[in-house]
Design an enzyme around this catalytic site. Sequence first.
Site, PDB file in Angstrom:
ATOM      1  N   LYS A 107       7.285-113.838  30.355  1.00 45.67           N
ATOM      2  CA  LYS A 107       7.913-113.824  28.995  1.00 45.67           C
ATOM      3  C   LYS A 107       8.700-115.137  28.832  1.00 45.67           C
ATOM      4  O   LYS A 107       9.276-115.437  27.638  1.00 45.67           O
ATOM      5  CB  LYS A 107       8.845-112.870  28.811  1.00 45.67           C
ATOM      6  CG  LYS A 107       8.014-111.239  28.967  1.00 45.67           C
ATOM      7  CD  LYS A 107       9.071-110.400  28.607  1.00 45.67           C
ATOM      8  CE  LYS A 107       8.115-108.762  28.351  1.00 45.67           C
ATOM      9  NZ  LYS A 107       7.618-108.548  29.523  1.00 45.67           N
TER      10      LYS A 107
HETATM   11  C1  LIG Z   1       6.640-107.508  29.462  1.00 49.76           C
HETATM   12  C2  LIG Z   1       5.740-107.533  30.661  1.00 49.76           C
HETATM   13  C3  LIG Z   1       4.462-106.875  30.723  1.00 49.76           C
HETATM   14  C4  LIG Z   1       3.907-106.122  29.398  1.00 49.76           C
HETATM   15  O1  LIG Z   1       3.558-107.103  28.573  1.00 49.76           O
HETATM   16  P1  LIG Z   1       3.542-106.618  26.986  1.00 49.76           P
HETATM   17  O2  LIG Z   1       3.121-107.729  26.072  1.00 49.76           O
HETATM   18  O3  LIG Z   1       4.710-106.116  26.776  1.00 49.76           O
HETATM   19  O4  LIG Z   1       2.091-105.779  26.955  1.00 49.76           O
HETATM   20  C5  LIG Z   1       3.825-106.811  32.046  1.00 49.76           C
HETATM   21  N1  LIG Z   1       4.258-107.267  33.038  1.00 49.76           N
HETATM   22  C6  LIG Z   1       5.586-107.841  33.269  1.00 49.76           C
HETATM   23  C7  LIG Z   1       5.892-108.332  34.310  1.00 49.76           C
HETATM   24  C8  LIG Z   1       6.226-108.059  32.035  1.00 49.76           C
HETATM   25  O5  LIG Z   1       7.528-108.461  32.107  1.00 49.76           O
END
Ligand SMILES: *Cc1c(COP(=O)(O)O)cnc(C)c1O
Length: 431
Positions: A107
């Site tokens: 993210k």
């Molecule tokens: C946010 C996150 C996900 C999921 O991603 P989405 O875009 O919400 O489907 C998977 N793994 C990790 C480590 C995350 O932080």
Amino acid sequence: MNYYSLNNIAPNTTFETAVIKGLAPDKGLYFPENITALDPSFFDTIETLSNEEIAYEAIKQFISPEIPEAVLKTIVSETLNFDFPVVKLTDSISTLELFHGPTMAFKDVGARFMARCLGYFNKNNSNEVTVLVATSGDTGGAVANGFLGVRGVRVVILYPSGKVSNIQEKQLTTLGQNITALEVEGTFDDCQDMVKKAFLDEELTSKMQLTSANSINVARWLPQMFYFMFAYKQLKNKYKDIVFSVPSGNFGNVCAGMIAQKLGLPIKHFIASNNDNNVVTRYLKSTNYEPKPSVQTVSNAMDVGNPSNFIRIQAIYDNDFNTLKSNLSSFSFTDKETKEALEEIYQTTGYVADPHGAVGYLGSKSYLTTNKEAHCVFLETAHPTKFLDVVESVIDIDIPLPEQIKAVIDKTKVATAVNNYTEFKAFLTQL
Ligand SMILES: *Cc1c(COP(=O)(O)O)cnc(C)c1O
């Protein structure tokens, strides 16, 4: 680029307004009015381009003309100042490591990109924007880090008490400055509901400009398309049928991959790998979309009962179930299977995955049983250190702490307890 609301009532709007508002006035998610495929030569020669050049070309149609070219180039290069390596595990499975950023989860890219866009739009604006974020673990840290010190932007993070890992909690509660953490007695869904309620609360929105830094925000969501291009650049000369297995929660990441595919990126197929929060796995089997309250798992960033981006995925496929199903498979796995996979990956390849990556690995294996010619790339969405308790409970090794983690681990947590919407609203009102 203009954006329309997927609820189709609110008027279309600019990228700037879509970023500042987060959600359309009719509560719909914003979606680009049109998506123009890039010239095929772009993908034919992608290995000759830097990551920054790839990202700029991919994103510019979604952002220009509101952010001038030169500024956008700077935003892209500041956002992407770390690596995105693909690591081969077996002849048919690789992993794309998305954890080399400052908070060691994927993210970081979306959060850093969005923070810089908002900073640009705010440069002449005396009104503060308040970013509200509900986090199941990683979003909070990435947003806190990405937005730290951005002028004119205040960040309020809600996280479920006791349901994020120790390191995740440190990452979102120790920064100070324009970042505040609220510790909620409840689940991620409770946090998300409070944020949604605040956006609809006219008493609040008439007094303050609220926006979201969850993947509902187009500036958080769209840059995630870069990953798939960076992986393709590394793999295109090695494998023909490239399939991505995306550990999915709110489905922003896999949805961004589908946008990359719309731009012409030759991706054969997607796999949405789920934990027990498996509304999409069930949907693709039964054609019934039935959200359920989230349950807690060892891959907590995917503990989402009702994925907000699924409506965007349906828009990409014109709400046609069969077209979607021909491009997306989905499998779900229990915590027990996830832990066994962590061990299996380590025993067979020496690679230490995190629980989310392990779910992606399992999705790859399930897909490969009937698609033997494919090469599956699962996204390693977080560094294993972020989930030390789970990883070390199955693999007998000490993982050295990366620098990014050392920097926060001994800091003191500062968080305000919030137990319901009334308390949350009272907190926002006194800001
Ligand atoms: C946010 C996150 C996900 C999921 O991603 P989405 O875009 O919400 O489907 C998977 N793994 C990790 C480590 C995350 O932080």
